[in-house]
Design a protein around this motif. Structure first.
Motif, PDB file in Angstrom:
ATOM      1  N   ASP A 112       0.852  -1.194   0.000  1.00 49.00           N
ATOM      2  CA  ASP A 112       0.000   0.000   0.000  1.00 49.00           C
ATOM      3  C   ASP A 112       0.887   1.244   0.000  1.00 49.00           C
ATOM      4  O   ASP A 112       1.126   1.858   1.037  1.00 49.00           O
ATOM      5  N   GLU A 113       1.384   1.596  -1.181  1.00 49.60           N
ATOM      6  CA  GLU A 113       2.348   2.699  -1.262  1.00 49.60           C
ATOM      7  C   GLU A 113       1.750   4.033  -0.838  1.00 49.60           C
ATOM      8  O   GLU A 113       2.430   4.840  -0.211  1.00 49.60           O
ATOM      9  N   ALA A 156       2.020   8.398   3.003  1.00 50.63           N
ATOM     10  CA  ALA A 156       1.344   9.317   3.923  1.00 50.63           C
ATOM     11  C   ALA A 156       1.887   9.149   5.345  1.00 50.63           C
ATOM     12  O   ALA A 156       2.087  10.130   6.062  1.00 50.63           O
ATOM     13  N   PHE A 157       2.168   7.924   5.762  1.00 49.94           N
ATOM     14  CA  PHE A 157       2.725   7.656   7.091  1.00 49.94           C
ATOM     15  C   PHE A 157       4.093   8.311   7.238  1.00 49.94           C
ATOM     16  O   PHE A 157       4.366   8.986   8.234  1.00 49.94           O
ATOM     17  N   LEU A 158       4.955   8.124   6.242  1.00 52.98           N
ATOM     18  CA  LEU A 158       6.287   8.728   6.298  1.00 52.98           C
ATOM     19  C   LEU A 158       6.196  10.251   6.342  1.00 52.98           C
ATOM     20  O   LEU A 158       6.923  10.906   7.092  1.00 52.98           O
ATOM     21  N   ARG A 159       5.298  10.821   5.554  1.00 57.05           N
ATOM     22  CA  ARG A 159       5.145  12.276   5.477  1.00 57.05           C
ATOM     23  C   ARG A 159       4.447  12.847   6.704  1.00 57.05           C
ATOM     24  O   ARG A 159       4.923  13.803   7.307  1.00 57.05           O
ATOM     25  N   PRO A 207       5.605  -0.330  12.753  1.00 56.60           N
ATOM     26  CA  PRO A 207       4.768  -0.894  11.692  1.00 56.60           C
ATOM     27  C   PRO A 207       4.346   0.161  10.676  1.00 56.60           C
ATOM     28  O   PRO A 207       4.030   1.293  11.031  1.00 56.60           O
ATOM     29  N   LEU A 208       4.368  -0.226   9.412  1.00 57.70           N
ATOM     30  CA  LEU A 208       3.890   0.625   8.334  1.00 57.70           C
ATOM     31  C   LEU A 208       2.469   0.199   7.961  1.00 57.70           C
ATOM     32  O   LEU A 208       2.135  -0.987   8.062  1.00 57.70           O
ATOM     33  N   PRO A 209       1.637   1.120   7.518  1.00 59.15           N
ATOM     34  CA  PRO A 209       0.264   0.763   7.151  1.00 59.15           C
ATOM     35  C   PRO A 209       0.184  -0.286   6.049  1.00 59.15           C
ATOM     36  O   PRO A 209      -0.752  -1.076   6.012  1.00 59.15           O
TER      37      PRO A 209
END
Length: 112
Positions: free
Chosen positions: A13-14, A19-22, A95-97
């Protein structure tokens, strides 16, 4: 002459991971076109370790205070793994989404 490094995270889910990183990790980025975000990384270091799986690469972000960073992330709804200690520092998983995970550690070794 090598002038930098480009790290890639492969995900299911790029959009969510970008969005998580930003938005959550607050890593500065630019839109290089069509929503393709390129993130600025802080100063980096590279270690080479033996492992039974060849062609395995991991990304760890470094912080000065692991407990403080985990508390900041918890305030943003992120539940990190239980911190662990190693000879080189303390670390956790973030954890990443998209289903992946980033490493986060407080380095105790000398840094270049």
């Amino acid at each position: 002459m090598i002038s930098g490094a480009h790290v890639m995270i492969f995900t299911q889910d790029e959009a969510a991971d970008r969005a998580f990183l930003r938005d959550v990790l607050e890593i500065p980025c630019i839109d290089s076109g069509g929503g393709w975000l390129i993130f600025k990384l802080p100063p980096a270091e590279l270690g080479v370790h033996s492992h039974e799986a060849n062609d395995l690469h991991k990304l760890y972000l470094i912080c000065d205070d692991l407990d403080a960073e985990m508390a900041r992330l918890a305030g943003r709804g992120v539940t990190c793994d239980e911190p662990q200690a190693a000879s080189w520092g303390r670390f956790t998983g973030v954890p990443l989404p998209g289903g992946g995970k980033l490493g986060l550690y407080e380095a105790h070794h000398k840094r270049p």
